[in-house]
Write a protein that holds these residues in place. Structure first.
Motif, PDB file in Angstrom:
ATOM      1  N   GLU A  74       4.747  21.836  50.860  1.00  0.00           N
ATOM      2  CA  GLU A  74       3.727  22.144  51.869  1.00  0.00           C
ATOM      3  C   GLU A  74       3.330  23.614  51.807  1.00  0.00           C
ATOM      4  O   GLU A  74       2.158  23.957  51.969  1.00  0.00           O
ATOM      5  N   LEU A  75       4.308  24.484  51.575  1.00  0.00           N
ATOM      6  CA  LEU A  75       4.006  25.913  51.520  1.00  0.00           C
ATOM      7  C   LEU A  75       3.107  26.232  50.334  1.00  0.00           C
ATOM      8  O   LEU A  75       2.184  27.049  50.450  1.00  0.00           O
ATOM      9  N   ALA A  76       3.354  25.594  49.202  1.00  0.00           N
ATOM     10  CA  ALA A  76       2.492  25.817  48.033  1.00  0.00           C
ATOM     11  C   ALA A  76       1.056  25.410  48.338  1.00  0.00           C
ATOM     12  O   ALA A  76       0.102  26.118  47.982  1.00  0.00           O
ATOM     13  N   GLY A  77       0.895  24.260  49.000  1.00  0.00           N
ATOM     14  CA  GLY A  77      -0.449  23.830  49.365  1.00  0.00           C
ATOM     15  C   GLY A  77      -1.098  24.755  50.378  1.00  0.00           C
ATOM     16  O   GLY A  77      -2.290  25.076  50.275  1.00  0.00           O
ATOM     17  N   LEU A  78      -0.315  25.227  51.348  1.00  0.00           N
ATOM     18  CA  LEU A  78      -0.845  26.122  52.371  1.00  0.00           C
ATOM     19  C   LEU A  78      -1.253  27.461  51.760  1.00  0.00           C
ATOM     20  O   LEU A  78      -2.304  28.021  52.101  1.00  0.00           O
ATOM     21  N   ILE A  79      -0.419  27.986  50.830  1.00  0.00           N
ATOM     22  CA  ILE A  79      -0.751  29.251  50.170  1.00  0.00           C
ATOM     23  C   ILE A  79      -2.074  29.134  49.414  1.00  0.00           C
ATOM     24  O   ILE A  79      -2.947  30.015  49.503  1.00  0.00           O
ATOM     25  N   ALA A  80      -2.239  28.037  48.678  1.00  0.00           N
ATOM     26  CA  ALA A  80      -3.482  27.832  47.918  1.00  0.00           C
ATOM     27  C   ALA A  80      -4.697  27.792  48.841  1.00  0.00           C
ATOM     28  O   ALA A  80      -5.753  28.371  48.541  1.00  0.00           O
ATOM     29  N   CYS A  81      -4.542  27.135  49.991  1.00  0.00           N
ATOM     30  CA  CYS A  81      -5.672  27.046  50.932  1.00  0.00           C
ATOM     31  C   CYS A  81      -5.952  28.396  51.589  1.00  0.00           C
ATOM     32  O   CYS A  81      -7.109  28.782  51.768  1.00  0.00           O
ATOM     33  N   LEU A  82      -4.890  29.128  51.976  1.00  0.00           N
ATOM     34  CA  LEU A  82      -5.088  30.426  52.615  1.00  0.00           C
ATOM     35  C   LEU A  82      -5.728  31.428  51.665  1.00  0.00           C
ATOM     36  O   LEU A  82      -6.486  32.313  52.083  1.00  0.00           O
ATOM     37  N   LYS A  83      -5.438  31.311  50.360  1.00  0.00           N
ATOM     38  CA  LYS A  83      -6.021  32.212  49.358  1.00  0.00           C
ATOM     39  C   LYS A  83      -7.422  31.786  48.949  1.00  0.00           C
ATOM     40  O   LYS A  83      -8.071  32.454  48.144  1.00  0.00           O
ATOM     41  N   GLY A  84      -7.908  30.653  49.507  1.00  0.00           N
ATOM     42  CA  GLY A  84      -9.259  30.199  49.215  1.00  0.00           C
ATOM     43  C   GLY A  84      -9.389  29.467  47.893  1.00  0.00           C
ATOM     44  O   GLY A  84     -10.498  29.302  47.380  1.00  0.00           O
ATOM     45  N   GLU A  85      -8.269  29.016  47.342  1.00  0.00           N
ATOM     46  CA  GLU A  85      -8.301  28.337  46.052  1.00  0.00           C
ATOM     47  C   GLU A  85      -8.657  26.859  46.183  1.00  0.00           C
ATOM     48  O   GLU A  85      -8.994  26.216  45.187  1.00  0.00           O
ATOM     49  N   ARG A  86      -8.575  26.311  47.399  1.00  0.00           N
ATOM     50  CA  ARG A  86      -8.926  24.910  47.624  1.00  0.00           C
ATOM     51  C   ARG A  86      -9.770  24.811  48.886  1.00  0.00           C
ATOM     52  O   ARG A  86      -9.493  25.468  49.888  1.00  0.00           O
ATOM     53  N   SER A  87     -10.791  23.989  48.829  1.00  0.00           N
ATOM     54  CA  SER A  87     -11.637  23.764  50.001  1.00  0.00           C
ATOM     55  C   SER A  87     -11.649  22.300  50.410  1.00  0.00           C
ATOM     56  O   SER A  87     -12.236  21.959  51.441  1.00  0.00           O
TER      57      SER A  87
END
Length: 602
Positions: free
Chosen positions: A127-140
């Protein structure tokens, strides 16, 4: 109606009271209680809900993290969003899994984590890996809605070895420190602990006091009569302002909460509900169960035992054992006022001798039961006997009446009849008016008067002398490390309160939402950090302005303003130790209280 008559609303409200069980009360438990007692729910406000909706469902959806202390309503906000905005069927929330997947209006997947602590260890990294990617704007295509306490949130990232976690942890810490909602992350960080709204407090009290089941549930009960009234209904009437004197009681409670918020003492929504319930139901006879139910209320009424369920005492949590009471921030705020211990000659005369009549009328009119009926026997006994026991009884009785007076007296400005004179914060009423003025258009006359008083208080504190100067501020200090008033010096010129290129003004600070004193001057080499006026510092300066010795009231405040003077003087480029000191002003006091400055060339 039989003696066993009981209003289920009272039983439901009692679940919110100050008890170990209520301390663990969660959003899910509340809904179970609603089903058990079959009452309509309290429609508690969700003050950050609109921001949640805008962030998640706006034109450019962002991730949302809800943070704050326990009881702030994080889970409640999520439920309101899912069931209200997204129309999720009630049976799907909260569900059994710690992560809930739903679809946002724009088609993106929303992953809802209602509590980080519920994630299993093997789930956290994924979950943290997914959250990091979203917070960094890598996934929309994915968005997160996460609820977590402040420390828990930062620990979640700090303890991870994943790439990007330390940088995000540092940014979240910065946003929390400066109360930022937005930053470089693809995120709206909503800190519920930094949310103050008088409207929220009013709505919570309104939901408790105006619940429709009061009339329905109490219908036919003997306690609805006027003789020996039910203490629960009597306390409700006093808090509602039904007895002809308006809602001063409730307004004063809201003022105390606002004062506490200005001092960074946040009261979670759960404990605001607890406060309102405790005022109505508090009972001091049984420490393990300090709350009335309908059966106990009938006993109190039949025996005239109103002293043990006094709503003004309940507002301070005095029905709760002291060891437990100190654990509730809302009762800690009340205790910090020193209610009952602070004396005031004018108000004590009104209580004991009935003069001034206008003040005495406000104290006893429309509140005879908790006023004259409880106080008169002790007052009469004290004045007719020298019995030590009677004197002790009188002291306890007048302390109780002072506490009641604080909640009953109308606003009387900043003078001796002000109810705040019964607290440690004599000028709290003025502080609240300053905040009102700064939050609105502002009463320019009031703000100007208060600014003058603050400048005078600062001058007296810096000089250690009874200066009368209120138009110019001298950032004075001592020679060496001594506190001796002889040899007060200033390395910069006095700052005028309203000169062409200088200014000293009150403004509302960002984030904390409290007044601060701003100094501006073209002579300064940079911006001067304002003096943050917490309620204690405001009180300190006005006490000094009125003649108190600076160090006698608060050494902490004295050190705080000295630090402000040093930093402000340095901003003028004159106090920099790396530069040659060209001149100093030696300050003394003239015969009329004016500050005389003699220049010494160095």
């Amino acid at each position: 109606m039989s003696a066993c008559h009981s209003n289920p609303l009272v039983s439901f409200l009692k679940t919110y009271g100050p008890s170990p069980e209520a301390d663990m009360l969660s959003d899910e438990n509340v809904r179970d209680a609603l089903d058990r007692f079959d009452v309509a729910p309290l429609e508690i406000p969700a003050p950050r809900l609109d921001e949640m909706v805008e962030a998640l469902c706006g034109d450019t959806p962002r991730n949302v993290i809800l943070t704050g202390t326990a009881g702030d309503g994080k889970t409640y906000h999520i439920r309101q969003f899912l069931l209200g905005k997204l129309a999720l069927p009630p049976e799907q929330w909260p569900g059994r899994d710690p992560v809930l997947e739903v679809e946002l209006p724009n088609g993106a997947q929303l992953r809802v984590i209602r509590d980080l602590s519920e994630l299993e260890e093997e789930e956290k990294d994924a979950e943290l890996a997914g959250l990091i990617a979203c917070l960094k704007g890598e996934r929309s295509d994915i968005r997160y809605l996460v609820a977590a306490n402040d420390g828990q949130l930062l620990r979640y990232f700090r303890s991870s070895d994943l790439a990007g976690a330390p940088e995000i942890q540092a940014e979240l810490a910065r946003m929390l420190r400066f109360d930022r909602v937005e930053g470089p992350l693809d995120l709206a960080l909503l800190n519920l602990s930094r949310t103050w709204s008088r409207d929220t407090v009013e709505r919570i009290f309104g939901q408790i006091l105006d619940h429709p089941q009061w009339d329905e549930g109490c219908e036919g009960c003997p306690g609805t009569g006027t003789d020996n009234p039910c203490p629960i209904r009597l306390n409700r009437a006093l808090l509602r302002g039904d007895l002809g004197v308006g809602s001063i009681f409730r307004d004063r409670i809201e003022d105390v909460l606002r004062l506490g918020a200005a001092n960074d003492s946040h009261v979670p929504i759960r404990f605001l509900i607890m406060l309102g319930v405790n005022i109505l139901l508090g009972d001091r006879t049984t420490p393990d169960d300090p709350m009335l139910d309908c059966a106990r209320a009938r006993v109190r009424a039949s025996r005239g035992q109103y002293a043990v369920c006094n709503p003004y005492e309940n507002a301070l949590g005095l029905n709760v054992p002291s060891a437990r009471r100190s654990g509730y921030v809302v009762f800690h705020q009340m205790a910090a006022l020193g209610l009952g211990e602070e004396t005031n000659n004018l108000l004590d005369d009104a209580l004991t001798r009935g003069v001034p009549e206008e003040v005495a009328r406000h104290l006893f009119e429309a509140d005879l039961l908790y006023g004259e009926q409880l106080f008169e026997p002790a007052r009469r006994a004290y004045y007719v006997t020298a019995d030590r026991d009677k004197a002790d009884e009188f002291r306890r009785a007048i302390a109780t009446q002072r506490r009641r007076a604080f909640f009953r007296l109308p606003d009387a400005g900043d003078g001796p009849a002000s109810p705040w004179r019964l607290t440690m914060f004599h000028h709290a009423g003025l502080y609240l008016k300053v905040m009102e003025g700064l939050e609105g258009d502002g009463d320019k006359t009031l703000l100007d008067q208060v600014t003058r008083r603050l400048v005078k208080g600062l001058n007296r504190a810096y000089l250690g002398m009874m200066a009368e100067e209120s138009d110019k501020l001298w950032l004075a200090g001592t020679i060496g490390r001594t506190d001796d008033t002889v040899g007060r010096i200033a390395t910069v010129d006095a700052i005028s309160r309203a000169a062409k290129f200088e200014n000293i003004r009150l403004e509302m600070g960002e984030g904390a939402g409290r007044p601060r004193l701003r100094i501006t001057s073209k002579s300064a080499s940079g911006e001067i950090d304002p003096l943050d006026l917490r309620p204690l510092l405001f009180e300190y300066l006005l006490r000094v302005e009125e003649g108190s010795l600076p160090s006698s009231f608060s050494r902490q405040c004295q050190q705080e303003i000295r630090q402000f003077a040093l930093i402000a003087a340095a901003a003028f480029g004159e106090g920099d130790q790396d530069e040659e000191l060209n001149a100093v002003h030696v300050l003394s006091l003239g015969s009329s209280g004016q500050i005389d400055a003699k220049m010494l060339e160095v």
